[in-house]
Design a protein around this motif. Sequence first.
Motif, PDB file in Angstrom:
ATOM      1  N   GLN A   1     -59.429  67.943 -62.818  1.00  0.00           N
ATOM      2  CA  GLN A   1     -59.004  67.894 -64.221  1.00  0.00           C
ATOM      3  C   GLN A   1     -57.643  68.554 -64.418  1.00  0.00           C
ATOM      4  OE1 GLN A   1     -61.895  69.071 -67.213  1.00  0.00           O
ATOM      5  NE2 GLN A   1     -60.291  70.046 -68.443  1.00  0.00           N
ATOM      6  N   TYR A   2     -57.474  69.748 -63.853  1.00  0.00           N
ATOM      7  CA  TYR A   2     -56.230  70.489 -64.073  1.00  0.00           C
ATOM      8  C   TYR A   2     -55.043  69.846 -63.349  1.00  0.00           C
ATOM      9  CZ  TYR A   2     -59.277  74.131 -65.952  1.00  0.00           C
ATOM     10  OH  TYR A   2     -60.182  74.826 -66.694  1.00  0.00           O
ATOM     11  N   VAL A   3     -55.287  69.432 -62.101  1.00  0.00           N
ATOM     12  CA  VAL A   3     -54.200  68.777 -61.350  1.00  0.00           C
ATOM     13  C   VAL A   3     -53.788  67.478 -62.044  1.00  0.00           C
ATOM     14  CG1 VAL A   3     -53.621  67.577 -59.201  1.00  0.00           C
ATOM     15  CG2 VAL A   3     -54.745  69.821 -59.129  1.00  0.00           C
ATOM     16  N   GLY A   4     -54.787  66.709 -62.463  1.00  0.00           N
ATOM     17  CA  GLY A   4     -54.483  65.459 -63.166  1.00  0.00           C
ATOM     18  C   GLY A   4     -53.748  65.710 -64.468  1.00  0.00           C
ATOM     19  N   ALA A   5     -54.185  66.740 -65.210  1.00  0.00           N
ATOM     20  CA  ALA A   5     -53.547  67.038 -66.495  1.00  0.00           C
ATOM     21  C   ALA A   5     -52.112  67.500 -66.309  1.00  0.00           C
ATOM     22  CB  ALA A   5     -54.350  68.104 -67.234  1.00  0.00           C
ATOM     23  N   ILE A   6     -51.885  68.376 -65.285  1.00  0.00           N
ATOM     24  CA  ILE A   6     -50.518  68.872 -65.044  1.00  0.00           C
ATOM     25  C   ILE A   6     -49.610  67.729 -64.599  1.00  0.00           C
ATOM     26  CG2 ILE A   6     -49.150  70.347 -63.529  1.00  0.00           C
ATOM     27  CD1 ILE A   6     -51.514  72.325 -63.600  1.00  0.00           C
ATOM     28  N   THR A   7     -50.163  66.846 -63.762  1.00  0.00           N
ATOM     29  CA  THR A   7     -49.367  65.680 -63.337  1.00  0.00           C
ATOM     30  C   THR A   7     -48.982  64.814 -64.531  1.00  0.00           C
ATOM     31  OG1 THR A   7     -50.513  65.656 -61.209  1.00  0.00           O
ATOM     32  CG2 THR A   7     -49.352  63.646 -61.850  1.00  0.00           C
ATOM     33  N   GLN A   8     -49.955  64.574 -65.403  1.00  0.00           N
ATOM     34  CA  GLN A   8     -49.679  63.774 -66.591  1.00  0.00           C
ATOM     35  C   GLN A   8     -48.710  64.492 -67.534  1.00  0.00           C
ATOM     36  OE1 GLN A   8     -50.591  60.629 -67.447  1.00  0.00           O
ATOM     37  NE2 GLN A   8     -51.452  60.415 -65.387  1.00  0.00           N
TER      38      GLN A   8
END
Length: 610
Positions: A305-312
């Motif tokens: 969740q966090y990696v995906g959110a930071i990437t987005q």
Amino acid sequence: MKKHFKPIIRGLKLIASFSKPMLLSSAISAVVRAGIPFINIWFAAQILNELVGAQDRDRLILLVALTIGLNLVCQIINRASEKWKDYCRVNFWHLVPKLLSDKMLTMDFIDAENPDIRQKQSNIHAHHNGMGFGLHRLIDAYDRLIQGIIRVGLSITFAFTLFTTRTPEGSPLAFLDSPLAVVVVLLLLFMSMFAAPYFTMLGGKVFASASEENNQGNRFYNYYFWTMMSKHEYGKDIRIYNQQDTIRRGIKTFAEQSGWLGRGKTIGKYQFFSNLINHVSNGLIYLFVAMKAFAGAFGVGSIVQYVGAITQFAGGFNDVLVNLGNMINNNPYAENIFEFLDIPNMKYQGSLPVEKRDDTDFDIEFKNVSFKYPGNEVYALKNVSFKLEIGQRLAVVGMNGSGKTTMIKLLCRLYDPTEGEITLNGIDIKKYNYDEYMNIFGVVFQDFALLPFTLGQNVAASVEYDKDRATKALTDSGFDTRLETMGLDTYLYKNFEEEGVEISGGEAQKIALARALYKNTPFIVLDEPTAALDPKAEYEIYTKFNEIVGDKTAVYISHRLSSCRFCDDIAVLHVGELIQRGSHEGLLADEEGKYYELWNAQAQYYAVSA
């Protein structure tokens, strides 16, 4: 910032004024595209947490079903919104040129004829066609800007707990919760947010600055590779004078001098630094997330969740800044459009109705009329005075540049006098309703235009028309023989129809004459419309026209003085002044006059030719 945002806001308002669906479809499409990745991020995190946690089979099935179902629904909505946007874009593609064309068609004719204004319109089209600058670039950036804003908002929501979740007490990685660690991570995040897009915007600025040179290159290559090769008329001279090597050398020289190679290297350098900053900062942030997870602050699902959110977040913020930069870089080209659309119509339209008279009892008088073209201190006409009475046949003669065509444009109120006035039945023509006044003239200009529509539509200047009336007008103009083989429904030229007919210059002039006859107005004006005809054919048409116009008032302009002998009145213009007026015989009697000089010069020419 206000200076930068003002053109952007005006541009979006302008688009909304003629294509609200384009803005709406782009916004909906952007929101859907931005939201789809977060469905997968959130559900992937929940599924992973369930797999390493309670492993509740029913909950796992529900999560997987919801993931698949929501993806399916969102993809359907996305495809539908994209199709709607594509449909709107096709219309938008045509509506923007229409916006500019409508402005050109409705502006004062003196402005429409102004070379500076025509060049401004040409530049707008060139910047759009060459590199997409203008309203199209604005709508593209608007689409991606909205998508970026939604991605940033959702990313912050999904990643917020990364900084509020604490590592277990006593963990050697507890320093990750310290304010210093949070500040370092935020600095890395801001580096990705601002530095990377900054370099991308610098590259965009270099790209935007090349538009003028690109337009020049497009004109160059279009001429060499299209105009010269597609026009068979050029082929004769190219072959006779062996100009192939000259053409090849010109193309090679221009290609070598083009600055695109250098600009491409600069843009590539900026993009390299942008990507480098993104990858380094994102990598360090991912390390921070992994270390907190390793310390036990959250589970494996939260890592996704966090990696995906930071990437987005990084990508979304990049979209926001880059597309704001694209909008700002586009502003000079949008302002060119605004300047063109803001050109005011200064001509007074008038309100007095023109009397409808079956007896065509109209007379026109020029009273000390002078005219100067905008930006020119030299008078094109100076103190011209004469009266044109009902049923009169007036020929206007003079050398090139004497003001003949200018006088006709003033008569038709395409121009307004700089000084003096023109009256219709004793009333200044400016007071009459502009459209009604224009409708009392049937004019054939020397640079008349026929359109690639049917023959009948060209004659009537209308989609619907009276076929018998059009046939009579064409017969009276001398086009009857060709009409028998063509028919009124035949298209002129091949722009729209492969079966269209290419007509000669002389035939085109006869159609233009027929158009003036079809209009059936009190005044007929022929401004050298028969230049493509030989002197004998011109004289025959003018003589026949003299019979056709009947009791209408007619004005004829011709370089060939012999064609005007049937006129009962001849006006001689010279360097903008009316210097002689009278009958053919009376003017010839003045051996010191300009008419005598012109007549004998032409008579001598024909005599020598014979």
